[in-house]
Design a protein around this motif. Sequence first.
Motif, PDB file in Angstrom:
ATOM      1  N   TYR A  60      16.550  55.631  26.633  1.00  0.00           N
ATOM      2  CA  TYR A  60      15.905  55.982  24.962  1.00  0.00           C
ATOM      3  C   TYR A  60      14.235  56.230  24.841  1.00  0.00           C
ATOM      4  CZ  TYR A  60      13.663  52.823  21.381  1.00  0.00           C
ATOM      5  OH  TYR A  60      13.162  52.604  19.744  1.00  0.00           O
ATOM      6  N   ILE A  61      13.503  56.369  25.666  1.00  0.00           N
ATOM      7  CA  ILE A  61      12.556  57.362  25.549  1.00  0.00           C
ATOM      8  C   ILE A  61      12.651  58.640  25.884  1.00  0.00           C
ATOM      9  CG2 ILE A  61      11.619  55.088  26.647  1.00  0.00           C
ATOM     10  CD1 ILE A  61      10.500  56.773  29.205  1.00  0.00           C
ATOM     11  N   LYS A  62      13.072  59.024  25.871  1.00  0.00           N
ATOM     12  CA  LYS A  62      14.061  60.191  26.269  1.00  0.00           C
ATOM     13  C   LYS A  62      13.331  61.638  24.941  1.00  0.00           C
ATOM     14  CE  LYS A  62      16.966  64.541  27.499  1.00  0.00           C
ATOM     15  NZ  LYS A  62      18.536  64.142  28.060  1.00  0.00           N
ATOM     16  N   GLY A  63      12.143  62.035  25.613  1.00  0.00           N
ATOM     17  CA  GLY A  63      11.726  62.703  24.133  1.00  0.00           C
ATOM     18  C   GLY A  63      10.747  62.138  23.725  1.00  0.00           C
ATOM     19  N   LYS A  64      10.426  60.972  23.925  1.00  0.00           N
ATOM     20  CA  LYS A  64       9.298  60.255  23.293  1.00  0.00           C
ATOM     21  C   LYS A  64       8.308  60.825  23.248  1.00  0.00           C
ATOM     22  CE  LYS A  64      12.540  57.310  20.617  1.00  0.00           C
ATOM     23  NZ  LYS A  64      12.937  56.332  20.166  1.00  0.00           N
ATOM     24  N   SER A  65       6.935  61.269  23.453  1.00  0.00           N
ATOM     25  CA  SER A  65       6.041  61.441  23.823  1.00  0.00           C
ATOM     26  C   SER A  65       4.861  60.448  23.832  1.00  0.00           C
ATOM     27  CB  SER A  65       5.438  62.641  23.287  1.00  0.00           C
ATOM     28  OG  SER A  65       4.574  62.351  21.965  1.00  0.00           O
ATOM     29  N   HIS A  66       5.552  58.867  23.016  1.00  0.00           N
ATOM     30  CA  HIS A  66       4.299  58.190  23.258  1.00  0.00           C
ATOM     31  C   HIS A  66       4.503  56.877  23.719  1.00  0.00           C
ATOM     32  CE1 HIS A  66       6.716  57.803  19.432  1.00  0.00           C
ATOM     33  NE2 HIS A  66       7.015  56.226  20.270  1.00  0.00           N
ATOM     34  N   PHE A  67       5.600  57.046  25.016  1.00  0.00           N
ATOM     35  CA  PHE A  67       6.581  56.465  25.711  1.00  0.00           C
ATOM     36  C   PHE A  67       5.862  57.031  27.206  1.00  0.00           C
ATOM     37  CE2 PHE A  67       8.540  54.893  22.241  1.00  0.00           C
ATOM     38  CZ  PHE A  67       9.093  53.631  22.431  1.00  0.00           C
ATOM     39  N   SER A  68       5.784  56.270  27.682  1.00  0.00           N
ATOM     40  CA  SER A  68       5.400  56.654  29.709  1.00  0.00           C
ATOM     41  C   SER A  68       6.147  55.220  30.227  1.00  0.00           C
ATOM     42  CB  SER A  68       4.383  56.849  30.106  1.00  0.00           C
ATOM     43  OG  SER A  68       4.042  55.361  29.746  1.00  0.00           O
ATOM     44  N   PHE A  69       6.858  56.159  31.775  1.00  0.00           N
ATOM     45  CA  PHE A  69       7.283  55.031  32.293  1.00  0.00           C
ATOM     46  C   PHE A  69       6.960  54.720  33.539  1.00  0.00           C
ATOM     47  CE2 PHE A  69      12.448  54.655  34.438  1.00  0.00           C
ATOM     48  CZ  PHE A  69      11.701  53.262  34.239  1.00  0.00           C
ATOM     49  N   LEU A  70       7.305  53.707  34.205  1.00  0.00           N
ATOM     50  CA  LEU A  70       6.842  53.036  35.207  1.00  0.00           C
ATOM     51  C   LEU A  70       7.437  52.427  36.171  1.00  0.00           C
ATOM     52  CD1 LEU A  70       2.296  52.767  34.698  1.00  0.00           C
ATOM     53  CD2 LEU A  70       4.090  55.138  35.170  1.00  0.00           C
ATOM     54  N   PRO A  71       8.375  53.200  36.886  1.00  0.00           N
ATOM     55  CA  PRO A  71       9.514  52.256  37.506  1.00  0.00           C
ATOM     56  C   PRO A  71       8.616  51.768  39.352  1.00  0.00           C
ATOM     57  CG  PRO A  71       9.896  54.039  37.962  1.00  0.00           C
ATOM     58  CD  PRO A  71       9.092  54.230  37.111  1.00  0.00           C
ATOM     59  N   HIS A  72       9.132  50.604  39.200  1.00  0.00           N
ATOM     60  CA  HIS A  72       9.011  50.359  41.411  1.00  0.00           C
ATOM     61  C   HIS A  72      10.009  50.824  41.513  1.00  0.00           C
ATOM     62  CE1 HIS A  72       5.492  46.756  39.318  1.00  0.00           C
ATOM     63  NE2 HIS A  72       5.152  48.192  39.419  1.00  0.00           N
ATOM     64  N   SER A  73       9.313  50.862  42.951  1.00  0.00           N
ATOM     65  CA  SER A  73      10.670  50.967  43.500  1.00  0.00           C
ATOM     66  C   SER A  73      11.796  50.156  43.766  1.00  0.00           C
ATOM     67  CB  SER A  73      10.243  51.737  44.928  1.00  0.00           C
ATOM     68  OG  SER A  73       9.235  51.082  45.739  1.00  0.00           O
ATOM     69  N   VAL A  74      10.968  48.509  44.303  1.00  0.00           N
ATOM     70  CA  VAL A  74      11.055  47.124  44.317  1.00  0.00           C
ATOM     71  C   VAL A  74      10.380  46.169  43.693  1.00  0.00           C
ATOM     72  CG1 VAL A  74      11.310  47.812  47.242  1.00  0.00           C
ATOM     73  CG2 VAL A  74       9.198  47.202  46.386  1.00  0.00           C
ATOM     74  N   ASN A  75      11.483  44.840  43.751  1.00  0.00           N
ATOM     75  CA  ASN A  75      10.761  43.665  42.853  1.00  0.00           C
ATOM     76  C   ASN A  75       8.998  43.574  43.638  1.00  0.00           C
ATOM     77  OD1 ASN A  75      11.192  40.726  42.867  1.00  0.00           O
ATOM     78  ND2 ASN A  75      11.093  42.395  40.251  1.00  0.00           N
ATOM     79  N   LYS A  76       8.503  43.797  42.254  1.00  0.00           N
ATOM     80  CA  LYS A  76       6.899  43.225  42.753  1.00  0.00           C
ATOM     81  C   LYS A  76       6.602  42.050  42.068  1.00  0.00           C
ATOM     82  CE  LYS A  76       5.801  47.927  44.494  1.00  0.00           C
ATOM     83  NZ  LYS A  76       4.261  48.572  43.828  1.00  0.00           N
ATOM     84  N   GLY A  77       7.862  41.437  41.813  1.00  0.00           N
ATOM     85  CA  GLY A  77       7.036  39.972  40.557  1.00  0.00           C
ATOM     86  C   GLY A  77       5.843  40.700  38.759  1.00  0.00           C
ATOM     87  N   ILE A  78       6.126  39.382  38.173  1.00  0.00           N
ATOM     88  CA  ILE A  78       5.618  39.583  37.254  1.00  0.00           C
ATOM     89  C   ILE A  78       3.797  40.421  37.544  1.00  0.00           C
ATOM     90  CG2 ILE A  78       4.732  37.414  36.768  1.00  0.00           C
ATOM     91  CD1 ILE A  78       5.214  37.578  33.508  1.00  0.00           C
ATOM     92  N   GLY A  79       3.370  39.507  38.294  1.00  0.00           N
ATOM     93  CA  GLY A  79       2.031  39.868  38.392  1.00  0.00           C
ATOM     94  C   GLY A  79       1.154  40.869  38.619  1.00  0.00           C
TER      95      GLY A  79
END
Length: 238
Positions: A60-79
């Motif tokens: 979805y975000i490919k080519g959209k400069s106002h989006f950034s993607f920050l993935p966690h390598s493991v599940n850390k919880g909502i906090g």
Amino acid sequence: MTDNKQSWSIVVFCYNEEGSVQKVLSDVENTLSQMDIAAYEVVVVDDGSSDGSQTKIQEYIKGKSHFSFLPHSVNKGIGQALRTGYFNSKFENICAVPADGQFDISELLPFSFVPDKTFVSFYRKENTTYSIARNILSQANKVINKVFNGFYMLDVNWVKIYKRKAIVNLNLELQSSLVESEICAKLILSGHECKEVVSKYLSRTSGVSKGASGKIVIQAVKDTYQLYKVLRKFRKKL
């Protein structure tokens, strides 16, 4: 007036929401485009999803400069997901929304401008989709906050609009979902106005709720006493 326009960062936090995340991102983008604001960004935090969420996000975000993607390598919880989003946002107003599609993004439209020393807290009038255990936990949280932590809110765990500068100055300590209670309590104790606004609670179209998982509940219970200590220390510094 143009000079009064504010800038916005919306954080979309996701964990195994491949069936809904693209629609939520589209709704966020469409809503922001309708708001009378100066600039915006969308910060997408994936909390270690094990399904196809990350692929859906990247598509979805490919080519959209106002989006950034920050993935966690493991599940850390909502906090931790919220902290990642909040501390990696750059604009004046910050709002975190879930990728499950249960918050109606269009409810943000009346709030293009948020006064200084104010935060907006949406509250769910009915939580009919909650399990009995989660409803008990939610009610217990309200009582504890009122009796021991000195503040009361109708729904501390739903969507908020904060001022970025206010959050970065709070020296947040909690890592669990109770970080939202820490933020709200510290803001209220330091003189910020909480504007509470009723919100619809939409039904899921896919996926299952993770909010009452054993891991999250246990961590939240452990952090309840920690929150009390953190706020007691905060009051002494005021």
